[in-house]
Design a protein around this motif. Structure first.
Motif, PDB file in Angstrom:
ATOM      1  N   GLU A 360       0.835  -1.192   0.000  1.00  0.00           N
ATOM      2  CA  GLU A 360       0.000   0.000   0.000  1.00  0.00           C
ATOM      3  C   GLU A 360       0.874   1.249   0.000  1.00  0.00           C
ATOM      4  OE1 GLU A 360      -2.568  -0.229   3.339  1.00  0.00           O
ATOM      5  OE2 GLU A 360      -3.669  -1.977   2.617  1.00  0.00           O
ATOM      6  N   LYS A 361       0.303   2.334  -0.485  1.00  0.00           N
ATOM      7  CA  LYS A 361       1.057   3.591  -0.527  1.00  0.00           C
ATOM      8  C   LYS A 361       0.882   4.375   0.763  1.00  0.00           C
ATOM      9  CE  LYS A 361      -2.685   6.043  -2.959  1.00  0.00           C
ATOM     10  NZ  LYS A 361      -3.058   6.751  -4.197  1.00  0.00           N
ATOM     11  N   GLU A 362       1.863   5.225   1.027  1.00  0.00           N
ATOM     12  CA  GLU A 362       1.842   6.092   2.191  1.00  0.00           C
ATOM     13  C   GLU A 362       0.891   7.247   1.931  1.00  0.00           C
ATOM     14  OE1 GLU A 362       2.872   6.313   5.790  1.00  0.00           O
ATOM     15  OE2 GLU A 362       4.859   5.949   4.966  1.00  0.00           O
ATOM     16  N   VAL A 363       0.003   7.520   2.841  1.00  0.00           N
ATOM     17  CA  VAL A 363      -0.939   8.614   2.687  1.00  0.00           C
ATOM     18  C   VAL A 363      -0.185   9.946   2.672  1.00  0.00           C
ATOM     19  CG1 VAL A 363      -2.918   9.814   3.705  1.00  0.00           C
ATOM     20  CG2 VAL A 363      -2.781   7.313   3.818  1.00  0.00           C
ATOM     21  N   GLY A 364      -0.474  10.762   1.651  1.00  0.00           N
ATOM     22  CA  GLY A 364       0.150  12.082   1.558  1.00  0.00           C
ATOM     23  C   GLY A 364       1.605  12.079   1.177  1.00  0.00           C
ATOM     24  N   GLU A 365       2.112  10.968   0.622  1.00  0.00           N
ATOM     25  CA  GLU A 365       3.525  10.870   0.262  1.00  0.00           C
ATOM     26  C   GLU A 365       3.706  10.664  -1.240  1.00  0.00           C
ATOM     27  OE1 GLU A 365       6.196  11.298   2.058  1.00  0.00           O
ATOM     28  OE2 GLU A 365       5.248  11.542   4.016  1.00  0.00           O
ATOM     29  N   ASP A 366       2.843  11.257  -2.049  1.00  0.00           N
ATOM     30  CA  ASP A 366       2.976  11.216  -3.503  1.00  0.00           C
ATOM     31  C   ASP A 366       2.944   9.795  -4.046  1.00  0.00           C
ATOM     32  OD1 ASP A 366       3.233  12.372  -6.023  1.00  0.00           O
ATOM     33  OD2 ASP A 366       5.424  12.277  -5.987  1.00  0.00           O
ATOM     34  N   GLY A 367       2.149   8.931  -3.417  1.00  0.00           N
ATOM     35  CA  GLY A 367       1.974   7.586  -3.917  1.00  0.00           C
ATOM     36  C   GLY A 367       3.122   6.644  -3.661  1.00  0.00           C
ATOM     37  N   ARG A 368       4.062   7.000  -2.797  1.00  0.00           N
ATOM     38  CA  ARG A 368       5.205   6.140  -2.522  1.00  0.00           C
ATOM     39  C   ARG A 368       4.841   5.067  -1.496  1.00  0.00           C
ATOM     40  NH1 ARG A 368       9.520   8.334  -5.063  1.00  0.00           N
ATOM     41  NH2 ARG A 368       9.430  10.562  -5.516  1.00  0.00           N
ATOM     42  N   VAL A 369       5.635   3.990  -1.496  1.00  0.00           N
ATOM     43  CA  VAL A 369       5.350   2.876  -0.588  1.00  0.00           C
ATOM     44  C   VAL A 369       5.587   3.312   0.847  1.00  0.00           C
ATOM     45  CG1 VAL A 369       6.014   1.214  -2.364  1.00  0.00           C
ATOM     46  CG2 VAL A 369       7.687   1.908  -0.639  1.00  0.00           C
ATOM     47  N   LEU A 370       5.011   2.562   1.784  1.00  0.00           N
ATOM     48  CA  LEU A 370       5.181   2.860   3.207  1.00  0.00           C
ATOM     49  C   LEU A 370       6.662   2.894   3.572  1.00  0.00           C
ATOM     50  CD1 LEU A 370       2.397   0.481   4.540  1.00  0.00           C
ATOM     51  CD2 LEU A 370       2.275   2.976   4.374  1.00  0.00           C
ATOM     52  N   ALA A 371       7.021   3.843   4.433  1.00  0.00           N
ATOM     53  CA  ALA A 371       8.429   4.083   4.737  1.00  0.00           C
ATOM     54  C   ALA A 371       9.118   2.844   5.308  1.00  0.00           C
ATOM     55  CB  ALA A 371       8.555   5.252   5.716  1.00  0.00           C
ATOM     56  N   HIS A 372       8.445   2.087   6.179  1.00  0.00           N
ATOM     57  CA  HIS A 372       9.112   0.937   6.800  1.00  0.00           C
ATOM     58  C   HIS A 372       9.379  -0.181   5.792  1.00  0.00           C
ATOM     59  CE1 HIS A 372       5.004  -0.777   6.945  1.00  0.00           C
ATOM     60  NE2 HIS A 372       5.605  -1.950   7.040  1.00  0.00           N
ATOM     61  N   LEU A 373       8.584  -0.235   4.712  1.00  0.00           N
ATOM     62  CA  LEU A 373       8.811  -1.246   3.681  1.00  0.00           C
ATOM     63  C   LEU A 373      10.087  -0.972   2.908  1.00  0.00           C
ATOM     64  CD1 LEU A 373       5.200  -1.723   2.259  1.00  0.00           C
ATOM     65  CD2 LEU A 373       6.422  -3.190   3.877  1.00  0.00           C
ATOM     66  N   ASN A 374      10.453   0.286   2.833  1.00  0.00           N
ATOM     67  CA  ASN A 374      11.644   0.658   2.072  1.00  0.00           C
ATOM     68  C   ASN A 374      12.921   0.215   2.770  1.00  0.00           C
ATOM     69  OD1 ASN A 374      12.426   2.075  -0.405  1.00  0.00           O
ATOM     70  ND2 ASN A 374      13.489   3.484   0.963  1.00  0.00           N
ATOM     71  N   LYS A 375      12.824  -0.117   4.047  1.00  0.00           N
ATOM     72  CA  LYS A 375      14.006  -0.498   4.816  1.00  0.00           C
ATOM     73  C   LYS A 375      14.254  -2.006   4.802  1.00  0.00           C
ATOM     74  CE  LYS A 375      13.408   3.433   7.950  1.00  0.00           C
ATOM     75  NZ  LYS A 375      13.187   3.862   9.358  1.00  0.00           N
TER      76      LYS A 375
END
Length: 402
Positions: A360-375
Protein backbone atom coordinates in the motif's frame (compact mmCIF):
# COMPACT_ATOMS: atom_id res chain seq x y z
CA UNK A 1 64.79 -8.97 -2.19
CA UNK A 2 63.35 -9.66 1.29
CA UNK A 3 59.79 -8.62 0.42
CA UNK A 4 57.58 -8.70 -2.66
CA UNK A 5 54.71 -6.25 -2.56
CA UNK A 6 51.27 -7.32 -3.79
CA UNK A 7 48.36 -4.90 -4.19
CA UNK A 8 45.67 -6.49 -2.00
CA UNK A 9 42.05 -5.50 -1.40
CA UNK A 10 39.33 -7.06 0.76
CA UNK A 11 35.53 -6.86 0.62
CA UNK A 12 32.45 -8.86 1.59
CA UNK A 13 30.40 -10.41 -1.21
CA UNK A 14 27.13 -9.37 0.46
CA UNK A 15 26.18 -6.76 3.04
CA UNK A 16 24.75 -9.45 5.29
CA UNK A 17 25.81 -12.81 6.65
CA UNK A 18 22.72 -15.04 6.68
CA UNK A 19 23.04 -17.50 9.58
CA UNK A 20 20.39 -19.75 8.03
CA UNK A 21 22.79 -20.46 5.18
CA UNK A 22 20.40 -19.77 2.31
CA UNK A 23 22.56 -16.91 1.03
CA UNK A 24 26.12 -18.09 0.42
CA UNK A 25 28.56 -15.64 2.06
CA UNK A 26 32.20 -15.05 1.22
CA UNK A 27 35.04 -12.71 2.00
CA UNK A 28 36.37 -11.46 -1.35
CA UNK A 29 40.07 -10.81 -1.91
CA UNK A 30 41.71 -9.30 -4.97
CA UNK A 31 45.43 -9.42 -5.60
CA UNK A 32 47.54 -7.80 -8.32
CA UNK A 33 51.26 -7.67 -9.01
CA UNK A 34 52.07 -4.06 -9.87
CA UNK A 35 55.21 -3.27 -7.91
CA UNK A 36 58.00 -1.67 -10.03
CA UNK A 37 60.39 -4.13 -8.37
CA UNK A 38 58.39 -7.13 -9.62
CA UNK A 39 60.12 -7.85 -12.94
CA UNK A 40 59.84 -11.63 -13.14
CA UNK A 41 57.87 -12.66 -16.28
CA UNK A 42 56.62 -15.89 -14.70
CA UNK A 43 53.29 -16.32 -12.91
CA UNK A 44 53.37 -16.35 -9.12
CA UNK A 45 51.85 -19.44 -7.47
CA UNK A 46 50.89 -19.09 -3.80
CA UNK A 47 49.33 -21.44 -1.28
CA UNK A 48 46.20 -20.17 0.48
CA UNK A 49 46.53 -22.29 3.64
CA UNK A 50 47.68 -20.21 6.59
CA UNK A 51 47.51 -16.90 4.70
CA UNK A 52 45.10 -13.96 5.00
CA UNK A 53 42.98 -15.68 2.33
CA UNK A 54 42.31 -18.50 4.81
CA UNK A 55 39.96 -16.27 6.83
CA UNK A 56 39.16 -18.30 10.01
CA UNK A 57 42.83 -19.29 10.39
CA UNK A 58 43.99 -15.72 9.67
CA UNK A 59 41.67 -14.32 12.35
CA UNK A 60 42.83 -16.90 14.87
CA UNK A 61 46.50 -16.15 14.18
CA UNK A 62 46.43 -12.35 14.02
CA UNK A 63 46.71 -11.83 10.28
CA UNK A 64 43.19 -10.38 10.11
CA UNK A 65 41.18 -8.41 12.67
CA UNK A 66 37.49 -8.67 13.53
CA UNK A 67 35.72 -5.63 14.99
CA UNK A 68 32.11 -5.25 16.12
CA UNK A 69 30.18 -2.01 15.81
CA UNK A 70 29.42 -0.31 19.11
CA UNK A 71 25.68 -0.57 19.82
CA UNK A 72 25.59 2.90 21.41
CA UNK A 73 27.88 4.71 18.96
CA UNK A 74 27.86 3.52 15.33
CA UNK A 75 31.11 5.37 14.65
CA UNK A 76 32.99 3.19 17.14
CA UNK A 77 34.25 -0.35 16.50
CA UNK A 78 35.39 -2.71 19.24
CA UNK A 79 37.84 -5.56 18.61
CA UNK A 80 36.14 -8.92 19.06
CA UNK A 81 37.43 -11.66 21.35
CA UNK A 82 38.65 -14.46 19.09
CA UNK A 83 39.96 -16.85 21.72
CA UNK A 84 37.43 -19.47 20.57
CA UNK A 85 39.27 -19.67 17.24
CA UNK A 86 42.60 -20.74 18.71
CA UNK A 87 42.34 -24.31 17.39
CA UNK A 88 41.30 -23.47 13.83
CA UNK A 89 43.33 -25.52 11.36
CA UNK A 90 44.72 -24.18 8.10
CA UNK A 91 43.07 -25.13 4.81
CA UNK A 92 44.35 -27.85 2.51
CA UNK A 93 46.50 -27.48 -0.60
CA UNK A 94 44.42 -24.86 -2.46
CA UNK A 95 46.43 -22.36 -4.51
CA UNK A 96 45.96 -19.30 -6.71
CA UNK A 97 48.13 -17.89 -9.46
CA UNK A 98 48.97 -14.21 -10.04
CA UNK A 99 50.01 -13.20 -13.59
CA UNK A 100 53.22 -11.24 -14.07
CA UNK A 101 53.04 -7.48 -14.71
CA UNK A 102 55.75 -7.87 -17.37
CA UNK A 103 54.29 -7.17 -20.84
CA UNK A 104 50.83 -6.71 -19.35
CA UNK A 105 48.52 -5.23 -21.99
CA UNK A 106 45.45 -4.35 -19.91
CA UNK A 107 45.30 -1.68 -17.21
CA UNK A 108 46.39 -2.99 -13.81
CA UNK A 109 42.87 -2.35 -12.47
CA UNK A 110 41.66 -5.07 -14.84
CA UNK A 111 44.42 -7.51 -13.88
CA UNK A 112 43.32 -8.55 -10.39
CA UNK A 113 43.09 -12.19 -9.42
CA UNK A 114 39.96 -12.65 -7.31
CA UNK A 115 39.59 -15.24 -4.58
CA UNK A 116 36.47 -15.84 -2.47
CA UNK A 117 36.81 -17.46 0.93
CA UNK A 118 33.45 -19.07 1.74
CA UNK A 119 32.34 -18.75 5.37
CA UNK A 120 30.64 -21.90 6.63
CA UNK A 121 27.51 -21.17 8.71
CA UNK A 122 28.35 -24.28 10.75
CA UNK A 123 31.99 -23.34 11.22
CA UNK A 124 33.70 -21.97 14.29
CA UNK A 125 33.89 -18.42 12.92
CA UNK A 126 30.11 -18.28 12.47
CA UNK A 127 29.72 -19.25 16.14
CA UNK A 128 31.51 -16.02 17.09
CA UNK A 129 29.17 -13.81 15.05
CA UNK A 130 26.03 -12.55 16.82
CA UNK A 131 22.78 -11.97 14.86
CA UNK A 132 21.75 -8.32 14.81
CA UNK A 133 25.34 -7.08 15.08
CA UNK A 134 27.56 -5.50 12.45
CA UNK A 135 31.15 -6.62 11.91
CA UNK A 136 34.25 -5.59 10.01
CA UNK A 137 37.16 -7.79 8.88
CA UNK A 138 40.41 -6.12 7.80
CA UNK A 139 44.12 -6.85 7.37
CA UNK A 140 46.08 -6.65 10.62
CA UNK A 141 49.30 -5.52 8.95
CA UNK A 142 51.19 -5.65 5.66
CA UNK A 143 52.00 -9.34 6.15
CA UNK A 144 49.87 -11.57 3.88
CA UNK A 145 50.92 -14.65 5.84
CA UNK A 146 51.78 -16.66 2.72
CA UNK A 147 53.96 -19.57 3.79
CA UNK A 148 54.63 -21.09 0.38
CA UNK A 149 55.00 -19.36 -2.95
CA UNK A 150 57.04 -19.77 -6.11
CA UNK A 151 57.28 -18.53 -9.68
CA UNK A 152 55.56 -21.20 -11.73
CA UNK A 153 53.20 -21.86 -14.62
CA UNK A 154 51.75 -24.84 -12.74
CA UNK A 155 48.63 -24.82 -10.55
CA UNK A 156 49.93 -26.91 -7.62
CA UNK A 157 53.06 -27.31 -5.52
CA UNK A 158 53.06 -31.10 -5.88
CA UNK A 159 53.37 -33.34 -8.91
CA UNK A 160 51.06 -36.21 -9.93
CA UNK A 161 52.80 -38.48 -7.40
CA UNK A 162 52.17 -36.04 -4.56
CA UNK A 163 55.84 -35.06 -4.30
CA UNK A 164 56.95 -31.40 -3.98
CA UNK A 165 57.57 -29.95 -7.42
CA UNK A 166 58.98 -26.54 -6.47
CA UNK A 167 61.52 -24.84 -4.32
CA UNK A 168 59.77 -22.10 -2.38
CA UNK A 169 60.83 -18.49 -2.61
CA UNK A 170 62.21 -16.98 0.60
CA UNK A 171 60.89 -13.42 0.16
CA UNK A 172 57.83 -12.45 2.19
CA UNK A 173 54.67 -11.41 0.35
CA UNK A 174 53.28 -8.16 1.77
CA UNK A 175 50.47 -5.78 0.93
CA UNK A 176 51.61 -2.77 -1.06
CA UNK A 177 48.80 -0.38 -0.04
CA UNK A 178 48.38 1.52 3.21
CA UNK A 179 44.63 0.97 2.89
CA UNK A 180 43.33 -2.39 1.71
CA UNK A 181 39.59 -2.03 2.23
CA UNK A 182 37.54 -4.13 4.61
CA UNK A 183 34.69 -6.63 4.66
CA UNK A 184 31.78 -5.02 6.52
CA UNK A 185 28.56 -6.96 7.04
CA UNK A 186 25.55 -7.38 9.32
CA UNK A 187 24.64 -10.78 10.75
CA UNK A 188 20.98 -11.84 10.42
CA UNK A 189 19.17 -15.00 11.56
CA UNK A 190 17.46 -15.38 8.20
CA UNK A 191 16.47 -13.35 5.15
CA UNK A 192 13.04 -13.01 3.53
CA UNK A 193 13.19 -15.39 0.60
CA UNK A 194 11.26 -14.84 -2.65
CA UNK A 195 9.07 -17.49 -4.27
CA UNK A 196 10.19 -19.07 -7.51
CA UNK A 197 8.69 -17.33 -10.53
CA UNK A 198 8.28 -19.31 -13.76
CA UNK A 199 8.69 -17.25 -16.93
CA UNK A 200 7.74 -18.59 -20.35
CA UNK A 201 8.19 -16.95 -23.77
CA UNK A 202 6.73 -17.59 -27.21
CA UNK A 203 6.71 -15.74 -30.52
CA UNK A 204 3.37 -14.67 -31.91
CA UNK A 205 2.31 -12.76 -35.04
CA UNK A 206 -0.05 -9.90 -34.32
CA UNK A 207 -0.43 -6.19 -34.69
CA UNK A 208 1.65 -4.39 -32.08
CA UNK A 209 -0.63 -4.19 -29.06
CA UNK A 210 1.60 -3.59 -26.08
CA UNK A 211 4.54 -1.37 -25.34
CA UNK A 212 5.02 -0.22 -28.95
CA UNK A 213 6.24 3.15 -30.14
CA UNK A 214 6.87 1.89 -33.69
CA UNK A 215 4.62 2.47 -36.69
CA UNK A 216 6.72 0.93 -39.47
CA UNK A 217 9.65 -1.40 -38.87
CA UNK A 218 9.55 -3.16 -42.27
CA UNK A 219 8.59 -6.50 -40.73
CA UNK A 220 5.29 -7.12 -42.48
CA UNK A 221 2.70 -7.64 -39.77
CA UNK A 222 3.75 -6.88 -36.23
CA UNK A 223 6.12 -9.36 -34.57
CA UNK A 224 5.52 -9.75 -30.88
CA UNK A 225 6.77 -11.82 -27.98
CA UNK A 226 4.36 -13.17 -25.42
CA UNK A 227 5.85 -13.37 -21.94
CA UNK A 228 3.95 -15.21 -19.22
CA UNK A 229 5.00 -15.01 -15.56
CA UNK A 230 3.58 -17.27 -12.82
CA UNK A 231 4.24 -17.02 -9.09
CA UNK A 232 4.71 -20.68 -8.12
CA UNK A 233 4.68 -19.92 -4.39
CA UNK A 234 1.72 -20.08 -2.01
CA UNK A 235 1.65 -16.39 -1.05
CA UNK A 236 0.96 -13.16 -2.92
CA UNK A 237 4.01 -10.97 -3.52
CA UNK A 238 4.52 -7.51 -4.96
CA UNK A 239 7.49 -6.76 -7.24
CA UNK A 240 9.05 -3.53 -8.45
CA UNK A 241 9.31 -3.41 -12.24
CA UNK A 242 10.88 0.00 -12.86
CA UNK A 243 12.97 2.69 -11.19
CA UNK A 244 15.84 2.40 -8.73
CA UNK A 245 15.97 -1.17 -7.44
CA UNK A 246 17.25 -1.89 -3.93
CA UNK A 247 18.12 -5.45 -2.94
CA UNK A 248 21.13 -7.47 -1.87
CA UNK A 249 23.61 -7.75 -4.71
CA UNK A 250 26.90 -9.66 -4.96
CA UNK A 251 30.08 -7.59 -4.90
CA UNK A 252 33.48 -8.15 -6.36
CA UNK A 253 36.54 -6.54 -4.79
CA UNK A 254 35.64 -2.96 -5.70
CA UNK A 255 32.14 -2.81 -7.17
CA UNK A 256 28.98 -4.86 -7.75
CA UNK A 257 29.28 -7.80 -10.10
CA UNK A 258 28.29 -7.14 -13.73
CA UNK A 259 24.62 -6.14 -14.17
CA UNK A 260 23.83 -6.99 -10.54
CA UNK A 261 22.22 -3.58 -9.96
CA UNK A 262 20.74 -2.95 -13.42
CA UNK A 263 17.92 -0.40 -12.97
CA UNK A 264 16.36 -0.70 -16.42
CA UNK A 265 12.67 -1.54 -16.79
CA UNK A 266 11.85 -5.21 -16.19
CA UNK A 267 10.14 -7.25 -18.89
CA UNK A 268 6.85 -7.55 -16.96
CA UNK A 269 6.42 -3.77 -16.58
CA UNK A 270 3.07 -2.49 -17.83
CA UNK A 271 4.27 0.76 -19.40
CA UNK A 272 2.18 1.68 -22.48
CA UNK A 273 4.92 3.92 -23.88
CA UNK A 274 8.07 1.84 -24.24
CA UNK A 275 8.72 -1.88 -24.90
CA UNK A 276 10.59 -3.41 -21.95
CA UNK A 277 13.13 -5.40 -23.98
CA UNK A 278 16.32 -4.60 -22.05
CA UNK A 279 16.63 -8.18 -20.75
CA UNK A 280 16.27 -9.78 -24.19
CA UNK A 281 19.12 -10.96 -26.41
CA UNK A 282 19.18 -12.10 -30.02
CA UNK A 283 21.67 -14.91 -30.68
CA UNK A 284 22.88 -16.08 -34.09
CA UNK A 285 21.93 -19.77 -34.12
CA UNK A 286 24.82 -20.70 -36.41
CA UNK A 287 27.63 -19.00 -34.45
CA UNK A 288 26.21 -18.62 -30.95
CA UNK A 289 27.16 -14.93 -31.07
CA UNK A 290 24.97 -12.37 -29.32
CA UNK A 291 24.06 -9.89 -32.05
CA UNK A 292 21.54 -7.75 -30.19
CA UNK A 293 20.93 -6.87 -26.57
CA UNK A 294 24.46 -7.29 -25.19
CA UNK A 295 24.64 -3.80 -23.67
CA UNK A 296 25.58 -3.44 -20.03
CA UNK A 297 22.83 -2.18 -17.78
CA UNK A 298 24.78 0.34 -15.73
CA UNK A 299 23.66 1.70 -12.40
CA UNK A 300 21.59 4.66 -13.57
CA UNK A 301 22.10 8.26 -12.43
CA UNK A 302 23.86 9.09 -9.18
CA UNK A 303 21.50 9.02 -6.22
CA UNK A 304 21.02 12.17 -4.20
CA UNK A 305 20.75 11.02 -0.56
CA UNK A 306 18.34 13.90 0.11
CA UNK A 307 15.85 12.67 -2.50
CA UNK A 308 13.20 10.16 -1.44
CA UNK A 309 14.08 6.96 -3.33
CA UNK A 310 11.01 4.99 -2.31
CA UNK A 311 9.26 3.55 -5.37
CA UNK A 312 5.72 4.62 -6.15
CA UNK A 313 2.92 2.08 -6.05
CA UNK A 314 2.45 2.59 -9.81
CA UNK A 315 5.96 1.12 -10.27
CA UNK A 316 4.87 -2.15 -8.65
CA UNK A 317 3.09 -5.29 -9.81
CA UNK A 318 1.21 -7.82 -7.67
CA UNK A 319 1.75 -11.52 -8.40
CA UNK A 320 -0.90 -13.81 -6.93
CA UNK A 321 -0.10 -17.53 -6.53
CA UNK A 322 -0.49 -19.62 -9.69
CA UNK A 323 -2.08 -16.67 -11.55
CA UNK A 324 -0.35 -15.89 -14.87
CA UNK A 325 0.59 -12.33 -15.73
CA UNK A 326 0.93 -11.99 -19.50
CA UNK A 327 2.74 -9.27 -21.43
CA UNK A 328 2.73 -9.04 -25.24
CA UNK A 329 5.77 -7.05 -26.33
CA UNK A 330 6.58 -5.63 -29.75
CA UNK A 331 10.15 -6.76 -30.50
CA UNK A 332 10.44 -4.96 -33.85
CA UNK A 333 13.07 -2.62 -32.44
CA UNK A 334 15.12 -5.63 -31.32
CA UNK A 335 15.07 -7.60 -34.61
CA UNK A 336 14.78 -4.86 -37.24
CA UNK A 337 17.77 -4.85 -39.65
CA UNK A 338 19.00 -8.36 -38.88
CA UNK A 339 20.62 -10.20 -41.77
CA UNK A 340 18.83 -13.24 -43.17
CA UNK A 341 19.37 -16.30 -41.04
CA UNK A 342 18.25 -18.29 -38.02
CA UNK A 343 18.24 -16.65 -34.60
CA UNK A 344 17.22 -17.35 -31.02
CA UNK A 345 15.73 -14.89 -28.57
CA UNK A 346 16.64 -15.53 -24.98
CA UNK A 347 16.17 -13.72 -21.70
CA UNK A 348 18.92 -12.57 -19.36
CA UNK A 349 18.13 -13.08 -15.65
CA UNK A 350 17.08 -9.85 -13.91
CA UNK A 351 16.33 -9.29 -10.25
CA UNK A 352 13.38 -7.38 -8.80
CA UNK A 353 12.79 -5.85 -5.43
CA UNK A 354 9.82 -7.55 -3.79
CA UNK A 355 7.60 -7.66 -0.72
CA UNK A 356 5.19 -10.18 0.81
CA UNK A 357 1.54 -9.40 0.18
CA UNK A 358 -0.03 -6.35 -1.48
CA UNK A 359 1.92 -3.12 -0.96
CA UNK A 360 0.00 0.00 0.00
CA UNK A 361 1.06 3.59 -0.53
CA UNK A 362 1.84 6.09 2.19
CA UNK A 363 -0.94 8.61 2.69
CA UNK A 364 0.15 12.08 1.56
CA UNK A 365 3.53 10.87 0.26
CA UNK A 366 2.98 11.22 -3.50
CA UNK A 367 1.97 7.59 -3.92
CA UNK A 368 5.20 6.14 -2.52
CA UNK A 369 5.35 2.88 -0.59
CA UNK A 370 5.18 2.86 3.21
CA UNK A 371 8.43 4.08 4.74
CA UNK A 372 9.11 0.94 6.80
CA UNK A 373 8.81 -1.25 3.68
CA UNK A 374 11.64 0.66 2.07
CA UNK A 375 14.01 -0.50 4.82
CA UNK A 376 13.45 -4.22 4.26
CA UNK A 377 16.53 -5.76 2.63
CA UNK A 378 16.07 -8.98 0.69
CA UNK A 379 17.63 -11.07 -2.01
CA UNK A 380 16.02 -10.27 -5.38
CA UNK A 381 13.12 -12.11 -6.93
CA UNK A 382 14.58 -13.37 -10.19
CA UNK A 383 12.91 -13.07 -13.58
CA UNK A 384 14.54 -15.67 -15.82
CA UNK A 385 13.52 -18.15 -18.47
CA UNK A 386 15.03 -21.28 -19.99
CA UNK A 387 12.98 -20.74 -23.15
CA UNK A 388 14.82 -19.91 -26.36
CA UNK A 389 12.46 -18.60 -29.01
CA UNK A 390 13.40 -19.53 -32.59
CA UNK A 391 13.32 -16.72 -35.15
CA UNK A 392 13.89 -16.82 -38.92
CA UNK A 393 14.74 -13.71 -40.94
CA UNK A 394 14.18 -14.07 -44.68
CA UNK A 395 14.29 -11.23 -47.19
CA UNK A 396 14.87 -8.76 -44.35
CA UNK A 397 11.62 -9.76 -42.66
CA UNK A 398 10.52 -12.16 -39.98
CA UNK A 399 9.37 -15.37 -41.69
CA UNK A 400 6.29 -16.16 -39.64
CA UNK A 401 5.68 -19.42 -41.52
CA UNK A 402 8.85 -21.10 -40.23
Amino acid sequence: MNELRIHTHIHSRYQVFDVSGKLQFSIVFSLCRRSPADTDPRSLLLQIAGSVLDVPYALAHGLLTLHKQNAQDATQWVEEDLSRLDKVAAKGQETISLPSPVNRTEHWRDAFTVYQCHIDVNGVLASVLEPGKKYRIALKSEDLGVKRWAYSAQKQFVDSDGKPSHDYEAAKLVNSKSTSGNATFKVVKSLPWPPRVETRMRLCAASPSYGSTLTNVNLGSGTTLEVSVVNTGSDTVTVQTRGHQTFLIPWGPFQPEADADDHRMRIIDASPHKPSISSLQVVDSATGEVVRGNEKGGTGPLIDPKVDQRPKVEDLLTLDPETPVVRVIDIGMLVNGLEDGQYKIRMQPKGCRWWHGVVEKEVGEDGRVLAHLNKILTVPLMLESKDEVQLCIRGGKVDQTS
